[in-house]
Design a protein around this motif. Sequence first.
Motif, PDB file in Angstrom:
ATOM      1  N   UNK A  93      37.933  47.663  70.464  1.00 17.24           N
ATOM      2  CA  UNK A  93      38.237  47.407  71.538  1.00 17.24           C
ATOM      3  C   UNK A  93      38.188  46.719  72.294  1.00 17.24           C
ATOM      4  N   UNK A  95      35.061  45.928  72.537  1.00 13.25           N
ATOM      5  CA  UNK A  95      34.257  44.087  72.404  1.00 13.25           C
ATOM      6  C   UNK A  95      35.049  43.449  72.470  1.00 13.25           C
ATOM      7  N   UNK A  96      36.678  43.129  72.432  1.00 12.08           N
ATOM      8  CA  UNK A  96      37.434  42.410  72.569  1.00 12.08           C
ATOM      9  C   UNK A  96      37.759  42.111  74.298  1.00 12.08           C
ATOM     10  N   UNK A  98      35.855  42.780  76.521  1.00  9.58           N
ATOM     11  CA  UNK A  98      35.043  42.022  76.782  1.00  9.58           C
ATOM     12  C   UNK A  98      34.196  40.914  76.448  1.00  9.58           C
ATOM     13  N   UNK A  99      34.692  40.124  75.364  1.00 14.59           N
ATOM     14  CA  UNK A  99      34.678  38.765  74.774  1.00 14.59           C
ATOM     15  C   UNK A  99      36.342  37.882  75.351  1.00 14.59           C
ATOM     16  N   UNK A 100      36.810  38.877  75.699  1.00 12.80           N
ATOM     17  CA  UNK A 100      38.085  37.915  76.681  1.00 12.80           C
ATOM     18  C   UNK A 100      37.296  38.010  77.669  1.00 12.80           C
ATOM     19  N   UNK A 102      34.767  37.208  78.841  1.00 15.24           N
ATOM     20  CA  UNK A 102      33.530  35.605  78.477  1.00 15.24           C
ATOM     21  C   UNK A 102      34.002  34.424  78.470  1.00 15.24           C
ATOM     22  N   UNK A 103      35.000  34.784  77.735  1.00 11.94           N
ATOM     23  CA  UNK A 103      36.038  33.329  77.340  1.00 11.94           C
ATOM     24  C   UNK A 103      36.583  32.841  78.339  1.00 11.94           C
ATOM     25  N   UNK A 105      35.461  33.481  81.486  1.00 10.12           N
ATOM     26  CA  UNK A 105      34.169  32.637  82.367  1.00 10.12           C
ATOM     27  C   UNK A 105      33.926  31.535  81.673  1.00 10.12           C
ATOM     28  N   UNK A 142      23.963  41.216  75.716  1.00  9.37           N
ATOM     29  CA  UNK A 142      25.325  40.767  75.340  1.00  9.37           C
ATOM     30  C   UNK A 142      25.955  41.403  74.622  1.00  9.37           C
TER      31      UNK A 142
ATOM     32  N   UNK B  55      22.374  35.734  79.406  1.00  7.34           N
ATOM     33  CA  UNK B  55      22.625  36.539  78.526  1.00  7.34           C
ATOM     34  C   UNK B  55      23.983  37.028  78.312  1.00  7.34           C
ATOM     35  N   UNK B  89      31.268  29.089  73.950  1.00  5.92           N
ATOM     36  CA  UNK B  89      33.210  29.062  73.983  1.00  5.92           C
ATOM     37  C   UNK B  89      34.073  29.700  72.425  1.00  5.92           C
ATOM     38  N   UNK B  96      36.565  36.482  68.852  1.00  2.13           N
ATOM     39  CA  UNK B  96      37.735  37.469  69.423  1.00  2.13           C
ATOM     40  C   UNK B  96      39.012  37.526  68.202  1.00  2.13           C
TER      41      UNK B  96
END
Lengths: 144, 144
Positions: A93, A95-96, A98-100, A102-103, A105, A142, B55, B89, B96
């Motif tokens: 969760x 990681x999700x 965090x990745x959201x 990133x997505x 941005x 990352x 990064x 992306x 994700x």
Amino acid sequence: MLSIGKLSKAAGVKVPTIRFYEQIGLLPEPVRTASDRRTYGEAAIRRLAFIRHARELGFSVEAIRSLLALSDAPEQPCETADALAREQLADVEAKITRLEALRAELRRMLDGDHQGPAGHCRVIEVLGDHSLCLADHRSAAPPK
Amino acid sequence: MLSIGKLSKAAGVKVPTIRFYEQIGLLPEPVRTASDRRTYGEAAIRRLAFIRHARELGFSVEAIRSLLALSDAPEQPCETADALAREQLADVEAKITRLEALRAELRRMLDGDHQGPAGHCRVIEVLGDHSLCLADHRSAAPPK
DNA sequence: CCTAGATGCTCTAGCCACTAGAGGATCAAG
DNA sequence: CTTGATCCTCTAGTGGCTAGAGCATCTAGG
């Protein structure tokens, strides 16, 4: 009895990976033939499939070591396994989340109008702009 | 002029990481003092912050190398940078998706009633059950 | 029976992006 | 002048495999 190649196909794990798992102690040392080849039984397929499934779910090798120990000792309480699974879920969760971010941005970066007056690249610009900084200094790595 | 420690604080990148970036060629070799200490100017802060930001967004070192080259050559077309960002992306989105599937399976695993008649652990059970397999054999690695 | 190609063995090294530690030199403040 | 912080280089370790060298052995076809 199975050769390592047959086991590999049966469990969906590559041959070198099986040897690696043996080396780090996830799989027991198998019986060898006279010519030093590994031979496995049905139990090895089950154990290896268990490991593969856990790896697919993102459990670390150390966590799998614990899960296998619990699986081998059926009269143990569930708590440890549950805790490991909850920990893994929390990890996923995080990681999700965090990745959201990133997505979002990255999308913002790519959404800029591509016809600005200066020939500047929005992607490069955003990366160089300190004020758009996403994370604080503690989390510079990352999300692996 | 900044020492490596000052640069580290200014850019939010650890000292050994700065030396590492120099070693792999992301940062140019800095001017040294008589006693062999690295000294940096303002440009190094900007370059390092750029790298850190990239990064944080999950760009690989190789991608950052390209992005830095584009940043250094302002009259180049944006296409390459845009392509790199789009690739990144797509990568993030794939991760994700994968993690959401993992989350769903972990939740299912933990949602079982904890009072079944047999003393079996649902977590262990699910891992051992081949039929609940999430992924195919090609993607046996977890989403790093 | 022979041979060719597949499969097996061990061992070492490489991947990524750092991080940690040894062992020593130099600097800045009190 | 001393003490502790910072700096230097170098090597090795992390996780979870993957790739390759160089050799032995098995298996199927002829």
